[in-house]
Design a protein around this motif. Structure first.
Motif, mmCIF file in Angstrom:
data_model
loop_
_atom_site.group_PDB
_atom_site.id
_atom_site.type_symbol
_atom_site.label_atom_id
_atom_site.label_comp_id
_atom_site.label_asym_id
_atom_site.label_seq_id
_atom_site.Cartn_x
_atom_site.Cartn_y
_atom_site.Cartn_z
ATOM 1 N N SER A 1 24.754 14.292 0.098
ATOM 2 C CA SER A 1 25.337 13.009 -0.321
ATOM 3 C C SER A 1 24.481 11.797 0.058
ATOM 4 N N TRP A 2 23.190 11.877 -0.208
ATOM 5 C CA TRP A 2 22.314 10.738 0.096
ATOM 6 C C TRP A 2 22.645 9.612 -0.860
ATOM 7 N N ARG A 3 22.808 8.421 -0.308
ATOM 8 C CA ARG A 3 23.165 7.272 -1.143
ATOM 9 C C ARG A 3 22.166 6.142 -0.937
ATOM 10 N N PHE A 4 21.857 5.479 -2.032
ATOM 11 C CA PHE A 4 20.973 4.312 -2.025
ATOM 12 C C PHE A 4 21.871 3.093 -2.140
ATOM 13 N N LEU A 5 22.017 2.354 -1.046
ATOM 14 C CA LEU A 5 23.007 1.282 -0.959
ATOM 15 C C LEU A 5 22.429 -0.109 -1.199
ATOM 16 N N GLY A 6 21.135 -0.248 -1.065
ATOM 17 C CA GLY A 6 20.496 -1.546 -1.254
ATOM 18 C C GLY A 6 19.014 -1.344 -1.457
ATOM 19 N N PHE B 1 16.601 -7.774 -8.680
ATOM 20 C CA PHE B 1 16.085 -7.925 -7.327
ATOM 21 C C PHE B 1 15.127 -9.106 -7.172
ATOM 22 N N GLY B 2 14.706 -9.711 -8.265
ATOM 23 C CA GLY B 2 13.841 -10.874 -8.204
ATOM 24 C C GLY B 2 12.401 -10.576 -7.846
ATOM 25 N N GLY B 3 12.049 -9.335 -7.798
ATOM 26 C CA GLY B 3 10.683 -8.937 -7.470
ATOM 27 C C GLY B 3 10.603 -7.432 -7.327
ATOM 28 N N ARG B 4 9.387 -6.976 -7.097
ATOM 29 C CA ARG B 4 9.167 -5.543 -6.947
ATOM 30 C C ARG B 4 9.897 -5.005 -5.716
ATOM 31 N N ILE B 5 10.369 -3.788 -5.828
ATOM 32 C CA ILE B 5 10.964 -3.094 -4.690
ATOM 33 C C ILE B 5 10.312 -1.723 -4.568
ATOM 34 N N ALA B 6 10.459 -1.151 -3.399
ATOM 35 C CA ALA B 6 9.910 0.189 -3.154
ATOM 36 C C ALA B 6 10.800 1.242 -3.800
ATOM 37 N N HIS B 7 10.240 2.375 -4.059
ATOM 38 C CA HIS B 7 10.978 3.515 -4.584
ATOM 39 C C HIS B 7 12.048 3.940 -3.577
ATOM 40 N N GLY B 8 13.227 4.274 -4.080
ATOM 41 C CA GLY B 8 14.262 4.790 -3.195
ATOM 42 C C GLY B 8 13.813 6.049 -2.482
ATOM 43 N N LEU B 9 13.105 6.909 -3.217
ATOM 44 C CA LEU B 9 12.636 8.151 -2.600
ATOM 45 C C LEU B 9 11.548 7.913 -1.559
ATOM 46 N N LEU B 10 10.843 6.795 -1.659
ATOM 47 C CA LEU B 10 9.903 6.437 -0.596
ATOM 48 C C LEU B 10 10.689 6.168 0.684
ATOM 49 N N GLY B 11 11.803 5.475 0.561
ATOM 50 C CA GLY B 11 12.650 5.218 1.727
ATOM 51 C C GLY B 11 13.143 6.511 2.361
ATOM 52 N N LEU B 12 13.588 7.434 1.532
ATOM 53 C CA LEU B 12 14.040 8.732 2.029
ATOM 54 C C LEU B 12 12.901 9.471 2.729
ATOM 55 N N THR C 1 0.826 -1.204 0.000
ATOM 56 C CA THR C 1 0.000 0.000 0.000
ATOM 57 C C THR C 1 0.865 1.261 0.000
ATOM 58 N N ASP C 2 1.946 1.262 0.789
ATOM 59 C CA ASP C 2 2.865 2.404 0.790
ATOM 60 C C ASP C 2 3.397 2.663 -0.614
ATOM 61 N N VAL C 3 3.801 1.597 -1.300
ATOM 62 C CA VAL C 3 4.400 1.728 -2.631
ATOM 63 C C VAL C 3 3.363 2.204 -3.650
ATOM 64 N N VAL C 4 2.175 1.638 -3.601
ATOM 65 C CA VAL C 4 1.111 2.048 -4.528
ATOM 66 C C VAL C 4 0.748 3.515 -4.299
ATOM 67 N N ASN C 5 0.586 3.895 -3.029
ATOM 68 C CA ASN C 5 0.256 5.292 -2.728
ATOM 69 C C ASN C 5 1.369 6.241 -3.160
ATOM 70 N N PHE C 6 2.622 5.842 -2.954
ATOM 71 C CA PHE C 6 3.743 6.694 -3.349
ATOM 72 C C PHE C 6 3.811 6.840 -4.869
ATOM 73 N N ALA C 7 3.556 5.748 -5.580
ATOM 74 C CA ALA C 7 3.534 5.818 -7.051
ATOM 75 C C ALA C 7 2.466 6.808 -7.508
ATOM 76 N N VAL D 1 19.353 4.497 7.106
ATOM 77 C CA VAL D 1 18.145 3.678 7.055
ATOM 78 C C VAL D 1 18.606 2.225 7.116
ATOM 79 N N VAL D 2 18.148 1.522 8.151
ATOM 80 C CA VAL D 2 18.602 0.164 8.412
ATOM 81 C C VAL D 2 17.401 -0.772 8.389
ATOM 82 N N ASN D 3 17.546 -1.903 7.670
ATOM 83 C CA ASN D 3 16.437 -2.866 7.617
ATOM 84 C C ASN D 3 16.544 -3.876 8.751
ATOM 85 N N GLN D 4 15.584 -4.793 8.800
ATOM 86 C CA GLN D 4 15.502 -5.772 9.887
ATOM 87 C C GLN D 4 16.672 -6.750 9.884
#
Length: 156
Positions: free
Chosen positions: A93-98, A54-65, A27-33, A132-135
């Motif tokens: 210097s914002w970087r998208f690392l993963g 990535f083997g599947g859909r991923i969220a927008h980098g800017l959504l993460g930001l 839902t976050d990704v759909v709303n952000f799109a 930004v750190v994942n689980q």
């Protein structure tokens, strides 16, 4: 930092803080799109994305930001500096690392990396390194945000 209101002079290089966590949903990704108009197939097309790196859909980098910005506002640090904060001055210097994947639970690790007095005696700049750190403990995004903060008038 146990004060109720934090001013520029209260910040110390090396101090660190954590945000609460948040899980990224479809839902976050759909709303952000819809909000951004970014309908890149990597974010919205299952068939296309399953054959991607990535083997599947991923969220927008800017959504993460954007979520990282919201997580910052949920910290005690932000609440304590709310009345002394003048402005966010940029995102350096914002970087998208993963990838940010559907179902990832992320939090923000914040460290004060620099403080700088300005030519005006009533304010200064505090530089916050945000990660930004994942689980899984992976840093998937990071950058530095300078913020203009009032100085405590009693210290002038």
């Amino acid at each position: 930092m146990s004060k109720e209101t934090l001013y520029f002079d209260d910040f110390v290089v090396g101090e660190s803080f954590l945000s609460p966590a948040r899980t990224i949903t479809e839902t976050d990704v759909v709303n952000f799109a819809g909000l951004s108009g970014d309908y890149n197939a990597l974010h919205v097309d299952n068939e296309y994305a399953k054959n991607s790196l990535f083997g599947g859909r991923i969220a927008h980098g800017l959504l993460g930001l954007t979520v990282a910005s919201g997580l910052f506002t949920m910290t005690d640090l932000n609440r304590k500096m709310a009345s002394s904060l003048l402005a966010l001055l940029g995102i350096n210097s914002w970087r998208f690392l993963g990838p940010l994947k559907f179902g990832d639970t992320i939090h923000l690790e914040i460290e004060i990396v620099s403080i700088e007095k300005t030519s005006k005696p009533d304010r200064g700049i505090v530089y916050f390194k945000r990660k930004v750190v994942n689980q899984r403990g992976e840093v998937i995004q990071e950058g530095t945000t300078p913020m203009l903060i009032l100085r405590n008038n009693t210290n002038l």
